[in-house]
Design an enzyme around this catalytic site. Sequence first.
Site, PDB file in Angstrom:
ATOM      1  N   CYS A  21       0.717  -1.767   0.026  1.00  0.00           N
ATOM      2  CA  CYS A  21       0.120   0.119   0.129  1.00  0.00           C
ATOM      3  C   CYS A  21       0.870   1.213   0.106  1.00  0.00           C
ATOM      4  O   CYS A  21       0.179   2.415   0.630  1.00  0.00           O
ATOM      5  CB  CYS A  21      -0.715  -0.333   1.715  1.00  0.00           C
ATOM      6  SG  CYS A  21      -1.517  -1.597   1.470  1.00  0.00           S
ATOM      7  N   CYS A  27       5.093  -4.847   9.074  1.00  0.00           N
ATOM      8  CA  CYS A  27       5.536  -4.019   9.701  1.00  0.00           C
ATOM      9  C   CYS A  27       6.205  -3.259  10.518  1.00  0.00           C
ATOM     10  O   CYS A  27       5.652  -3.528  11.792  1.00  0.00           O
ATOM     11  CB  CYS A  27       5.283  -2.725   8.301  1.00  0.00           C
ATOM     12  SG  CYS A  27       3.784  -1.856   8.811  1.00  0.00           S
TER      13      CYS A  27
END
Length: 133
Positions: free
Chosen positions: A73, A92
């Site tokens: 994204c 992440c």
Amino acid sequence: MQKTSLFQSFNFMQSANNDKLSSDHNLEAMWHFSQTYAKRTGTYFCAEPSVTAVVIEGLAKHKDDLGSPLCPCRHYEDKKAEVHATFWNCPCVPMRERKECHCMLFLTPDNEFAGEKQEITLEEIKAVRESMG
Ligand code: SF4
């Protein structure tokens, strides 16, 4: 997050992935990972399953192309350098440290877009994936 930005991200990922779809092997790997990680972190998939499916497809495509599930994204100038830096390899650092998933794959229960599921069928993902091809 506003509804508009959710669907902007969704459209961006669709167009970004139109050239080539992920392999079945990595799609299944990221499908397993997503369900296991949601359960482990007490997070939930989006109430709109196509969002979950598109993100899983994006992770699988990056695993095919780069060898790592780089977050799908975000825009990167140099994807290989980002993989090497590891910050945006899924899960992440913002997700691991603060349960912040800006892709809306892993949502905390208080998020207005969170659904009640930590599972999605492979068939649902593949149906969305085929509509992207
Ligand atoms: S924001 Fe982080 S946890 Fe969410 S899909 Fe991207 S890399 Fe994975």
